[in-house]
Scaffold this motif. Structure first.
Motif, PDB file in Angstrom:
ATOM      1  N   THR A  88       0.813  -1.215   0.000  1.00 60.26           N
ATOM      2  CA  THR A  88       0.000   0.000   0.000  1.00 60.26           C
ATOM      3  C   THR A  88       0.843   1.259   0.000  1.00 60.26           C
ATOM      4  O   THR A  88       0.299   2.345  -0.210  1.00 60.26           O
ATOM      5  CB  THR A  88      -0.923  -0.003   1.229  1.00 60.26           C
ATOM      6  OG1 THR A  88      -0.123  -0.130   2.428  1.00 60.26           O
ATOM      7  CG2 THR A  88      -1.906  -1.168   1.166  1.00 60.26           C
ATOM      8  N   ASP A  89       2.148   1.170   0.268  1.00 61.28           N
ATOM      9  CA  ASP A  89       3.010   2.336   0.206  1.00 61.28           C
ATOM     10  C   ASP A  89       3.710   2.384  -1.155  1.00 61.28           C
ATOM     11  O   ASP A  89       3.767   1.401  -1.879  1.00 61.28           O
ATOM     12  CB  ASP A  89       4.038   2.324   1.341  1.00 61.28           C
ATOM     13  CG  ASP A  89       4.755   1.001   1.445  1.00 61.28           C
ATOM     14  OD1 ASP A  89       4.378   0.078   0.693  1.00 61.28           O
ATOM     15  OD2 ASP A  89       5.671   0.870   2.272  1.00 61.28           O
ATOM     16  N   PHE A  90       4.212   3.560  -1.484  1.00 63.54           N
ATOM     17  CA  PHE A  90       4.855   3.804  -2.775  1.00 63.54           C
ATOM     18  C   PHE A  90       3.917   3.468  -3.946  1.00 63.54           C
ATOM     19  O   PHE A  90       4.344   2.915  -4.963  1.00 63.54           O
ATOM     20  CB  PHE A  90       6.155   3.001  -2.905  1.00 63.54           C
ATOM     21  CG  PHE A  90       7.206   3.396  -1.913  1.00 63.54           C
ATOM     22  CD1 PHE A  90       7.961   4.540  -2.104  1.00 63.54           C
ATOM     23  CD2 PHE A  90       7.426   2.643  -0.775  1.00 63.54           C
ATOM     24  CE1 PHE A  90       8.928   4.914  -1.185  1.00 63.54           C
ATOM     25  CE2 PHE A  90       8.384   3.008   0.143  1.00 63.54           C
ATOM     26  CZ  PHE A  90       9.147   4.154  -0.055  1.00 63.54           C
ATOM     27  N   LEU A  91       2.647   3.817  -3.788  1.00 64.59           N
ATOM     28  CA  LEU A  91       1.689   3.524  -4.854  1.00 64.59           C
ATOM     29  C   LEU A  91       1.922   4.403  -6.080  1.00 64.59           C
ATOM     30  O   LEU A  91       1.598   4.008  -7.201  1.00 64.59           O
ATOM     31  CB  LEU A  91       0.259   3.719  -4.337  1.00 64.59           C
ATOM     32  CG  LEU A  91      -0.263   2.657  -3.363  1.00 64.59           C
ATOM     33  CD1 LEU A  91      -1.666   3.011  -2.908  1.00 64.59           C
ATOM     34  CD2 LEU A  91      -0.242   1.280  -4.003  1.00 64.59           C
ATOM     35  N   PHE A  92       2.465   5.597  -5.877  1.00 66.39           N
ATOM     36  CA  PHE A  92       2.691   6.485  -7.011  1.00 66.39           C
ATOM     37  C   PHE A  92       3.675   5.876  -7.992  1.00 66.39           C
ATOM     38  O   PHE A  92       3.517   6.021  -9.217  1.00 66.39           O
ATOM     39  CB  PHE A  92       3.198   7.840  -6.504  1.00 66.39           C
ATOM     40  CG  PHE A  92       3.488   8.821  -7.603  1.00 66.39           C
ATOM     41  CD1 PHE A  92       2.456   9.502  -8.237  1.00 66.39           C
ATOM     42  CD2 PHE A  92       4.790   9.072  -8.020  1.00 66.39           C
ATOM     43  CE1 PHE A  92       2.715  10.394  -9.259  1.00 66.39           C
ATOM     44  CE2 PHE A  92       5.053   9.976  -9.025  1.00 66.39           C
ATOM     45  CZ  PHE A  92       4.017  10.639  -9.646  1.00 66.39           C
ATOM     46  N   LEU A  93       4.693   5.181  -7.511  1.00 64.29           N
ATOM     47  CA  LEU A  93       5.680   4.558  -8.391  1.00 64.29           C
ATOM     48  C   LEU A  93       5.085   3.391  -9.170  1.00 64.29           C
ATOM     49  O   LEU A  93       5.631   3.001 -10.205  1.00 64.29           O
ATOM     50  CB  LEU A  93       6.881   4.086  -7.580  1.00 64.29           C
ATOM     51  CG  LEU A  93       7.706   5.185  -6.892  1.00 64.29           C
ATOM     52  CD1 LEU A  93       8.845   4.573  -6.080  1.00 64.29           C
ATOM     53  CD2 LEU A  93       8.252   6.166  -7.916  1.00 64.29           C
ATOM     54  N   ILE A 171       2.689  11.399 -17.226  1.00 63.25           N
ATOM     55  CA  ILE A 171       2.078  10.249 -16.551  1.00 63.25           C
ATOM     56  C   ILE A 171       1.878  10.543 -15.071  1.00 63.25           C
ATOM     57  O   ILE A 171       0.821  10.239 -14.492  1.00 63.25           O
ATOM     58  CB  ILE A 171       2.946   8.992 -16.755  1.00 63.25           C
ATOM     59  CG1 ILE A 171       2.877   8.521 -18.198  1.00 63.25           C
ATOM     60  CG2 ILE A 171       2.484   7.870 -15.829  1.00 63.25           C
ATOM     61  CD1 ILE A 171       3.670   7.275 -18.469  1.00 63.25           C
ATOM     62  N   GLY A 172       2.869  11.147 -14.434  1.00 60.01           N
ATOM     63  CA  GLY A 172       2.732  11.470 -13.025  1.00 60.01           C
ATOM     64  C   GLY A 172       1.619  12.471 -12.768  1.00 60.01           C
ATOM     65  O   GLY A 172       0.825  12.319 -11.820  1.00 60.01           O
ATOM     66  N   SER A 173       1.523  13.500 -13.605  1.00 50.77           N
ATOM     67  CA  SER A 173       0.500  14.531 -13.401  1.00 50.77           C
ATOM     68  C   SER A 173      -0.908  13.981 -13.617  1.00 50.77           C
ATOM     69  O   SER A 173      -1.809  14.188 -12.793  1.00 50.77           O
ATOM     70  CB  SER A 173       0.748  15.708 -14.347  1.00 50.77           C
ATOM     71  OG  SER A 173       2.033  16.255 -14.141  1.00 50.77           O
ATOM     72  N   VAL A 174      -1.088  13.259 -14.722  1.00 53.54           N
ATOM     73  CA  VAL A 174      -2.404  12.676 -14.984  1.00 53.54           C
ATOM     74  C   VAL A 174      -2.738  11.617 -13.947  1.00 53.54           C
ATOM     75  O   VAL A 174      -3.909  11.466 -13.554  1.00 53.54           O
ATOM     76  CB  VAL A 174      -2.436  12.091 -16.415  1.00 53.54           C
ATOM     77  CG1 VAL A 174      -3.776  11.433 -16.699  1.00 53.54           C
ATOM     78  CG2 VAL A 174      -2.168  13.176 -17.437  1.00 53.54           C
ATOM     79  N   GLY A 175      -1.733  10.890 -13.472  1.00 50.94           N
ATOM     80  CA  GLY A 175      -1.982   9.909 -12.427  1.00 50.94           C
ATOM     81  C   GLY A 175      -2.438  10.550 -11.129  1.00 50.94           C
ATOM     82  O   GLY A 175      -3.334  10.028 -10.447  1.00 50.94           O
ATOM     83  N   VAL A 176      -1.847  11.676 -10.779  1.00 53.88           N
ATOM     84  CA  VAL A 176      -2.271  12.387  -9.569  1.00 53.88           C
ATOM     85  C   VAL A 176      -3.707  12.883  -9.710  1.00 53.88           C
ATOM     86  O   VAL A 176      -4.530  12.774  -8.793  1.00 53.88           O
ATOM     87  CB  VAL A 176      -1.310  13.560  -9.273  1.00 53.88           C
ATOM     88  CG1 VAL A 176      -1.884  14.471  -8.185  1.00 53.88           C
ATOM     89  CG2 VAL A 176       0.050  13.033  -8.852  1.00 53.88           C
ATOM     90  N   LEU A 181      -3.410  10.063  -6.066  1.00 54.10           N
ATOM     91  CA  LEU A 181      -2.194   9.660  -5.355  1.00 54.10           C
ATOM     92  C   LEU A 181      -1.237  10.843  -5.282  1.00 54.10           C
ATOM     93  O   LEU A 181      -0.845  11.396  -6.303  1.00 54.10           O
ATOM     94  CB  LEU A 181      -1.520   8.486  -6.063  1.00 54.10           C
ATOM     95  CG  LEU A 181      -2.317   7.181  -6.129  1.00 54.10           C
ATOM     96  CD1 LEU A 181      -1.580   6.155  -6.983  1.00 54.10           C
ATOM     97  CD2 LEU A 181      -2.567   6.623  -4.725  1.00 54.10           C
ATOM     98  N   ILE A 182      -0.856  11.224  -4.084  1.00 54.23           N
ATOM     99  CA  ILE A 182       0.078  12.319  -3.880  1.00 54.23           C
ATOM    100  C   ILE A 182       1.457  11.722  -3.624  1.00 54.23           C
ATOM    101  O   ILE A 182       1.647  10.990  -2.647  1.00 54.23           O
ATOM    102  CB  ILE A 182      -0.343  13.221  -2.716  1.00 54.23           C
ATOM    103  CG1 ILE A 182      -1.771  13.722  -2.922  1.00 54.23           C
ATOM    104  CG2 ILE A 182       0.629  14.384  -2.565  1.00 54.23           C
ATOM    105  CD1 ILE A 182      -1.961  14.547  -4.172  1.00 54.23           C
ATOM    106  N   PRO A 183       2.429  11.998  -4.474  1.00 54.74           N
ATOM    107  CA  PRO A 183       3.752  11.382  -4.272  1.00 54.74           C
ATOM    108  C   PRO A 183       4.484  12.003  -3.086  1.00 54.74           C
ATOM    109  O   PRO A 183       4.351  13.200  -2.801  1.00 54.74           O
ATOM    110  CB  PRO A 183       4.466  11.677  -5.591  1.00 54.74           C
ATOM    111  CG  PRO A 183       3.820  12.932  -6.101  1.00 54.74           C
ATOM    112  CD  PRO A 183       2.380  12.848  -5.672  1.00 54.74           C
TER     113      PRO A 183
END
Length: 351
Positions: A88-93, A171-176, A181-183
């Motif tokens: 459940t941790d590091f979900l952004f990666l 990818i990171g921006s659209v994923g957030v 998910l907040i990195p």
């Protein structure tokens, strides 16, 4: 007499000092001029690529990698969490490592398609200008010959870096926005290191393409040679590694020697696979993006006893993959150095 003697002895010193100062100013001027010419050539190569029709295909390839990787991440992230296949941790990666519905992850796509970006940009860097007759006109200008090939390599590396970081940030921006998910700070740093690794990986194939462009007379020949090297590194190295490891340390049969050879067989196959830049990148990228990877070598049951199951810190993960990064960067520089020497030793004649 004393005053006259002092003036006579001081004049040569002043002349020598002025002469040395003139040499220093001239060297500084030559250095500034060399840098200015390199900057002009760098802008020329960058502008030519951006304004060419090849840029459209380059953007399409980058868009396919980005869209496919993001779709796989969004589709597979929820299923992976529900099935318990990911922490459940590091979900952004996980946006860069999760695959779904037979669509590979962004990391797998970059490892597979990244070489084509470098090959696409450098397979005709030198031989196309030689064929068109523009290379002899270029070297006739008041510039150093090595600035030509250096500017081509730097321009290709710069455009590749812009593409990689733009794709990763997209990818990171659209994923957030899509997943909420907040990195964390460590995740941002890990992502930055991973994108830098992607640039070095593409830079190796760019240097390889420039090398074949230098030694081959036709662009089609250099492109086929680059693709042949890519196929060998991506497919045949792993096959040959398994065959050589089984020949040196056979594990077939149920005797005691076969059981003793299992560790040596695995270590031999692993070391042979690391000859390939494809395997180096895949192993290092998976370690950086997944803090749960605690080792990249063979581990015995005795070594696992008493080990605490936890994620590695950023520094510990970097200790595991630092040889991969330095080795891949060294390969890139060595290949470019070979192309540099080959280009400098070639005779350029007018058509």
């Amino acid at each position: 007499m004393g005053a006259g003697t002092d003036s006579r002895t001081e004049n040569p010193r002043r002349i020598e000092s002025a002469r040395m100062g003139g040499y220093g100013n001239q060297a500084k001027t030559n250095g500034n001029r060399r840098y200015h010419v390199l900057k002009v050539l760098f802008r020329k190569e960058t502008a030519e690529f951006i304004n060419s029709k090849r840029m459209i295909l380059f953007v399409i390839l980058a868009a396919l990698i980005t869209v496919s990787g993001f779709y796989a991440a969004v589709s597979g992230l929820a299923d992976a969490i529900e099935s318990g296949n990911t922490a459940t941790d590091f979900l952004f990666l996980k946006l860069f490592t999760v695959s779904a519905n037979s669509i590979p992850s962004y990391n797998s796509l970059m490892a597979l398609m990244g070489p084509f970006i470098g090959i696409f940009m450098g397979f005709d860097a030198i031989n196309s200008e030689r064929t068109e007759g523009t290379l002899n006109r270029l070297v006739s200008q008041p510039l150093y010959r090595d600035q030509i090939i250096i500017s081509k390599f730097l321009a290709g590396l710069f455009i590749s870096a812009v593409m990689v970081f733009a794709s990763g940030l997209l990818i990171g921006s659209v994923g957030v926005i899509n997943t909420g998910l907040i990195p964390s700070g460590e995740e941002v740093v890990r992502l930055f290191i991973y994108l830098c690794f992607c640039v070095v990986y593409i830079g190796f194939w760019l240097a390889m393409a420039i090398l074949f462009s230098t030694v081959c007379r036709h662009a089609a020949t250099s492109a086929l040679a680059c693709i042949a090297v890519w196929l060998f590194c991506a497919i045949f190295v792993s096959l040959l590694a398994g065959i050589i490891a089984d020949a040196l340390y056979p594990v077939s049969g149920g005797d005691m020697q076969a059981l003793l050879n299992e560790m040596d067989n695995y270590s031999c196959e692993l070391n042979l696979n690391r000859i390939s830049p494809y395997y180096l990148f895949a192993e290092a990228a998976g370690t950086v993006l997944n803090p749960g990877v605690r080792t990249i070598n063979a581990v015995t049951i005795a070594q696992l006893s008493g080990a605490i199951s936890s994620n590695l810190t950023l520094g510990q993960s970097l200790l595991l993959v630092w040889p991969h990064l330095t080795g891949l960067a060294a390969l890139m520089l060595v290949v470019f150095a070979i192309s540099y020497v080959s280009f400098m030793r070639q005779e350029i004649r007018s058509r």
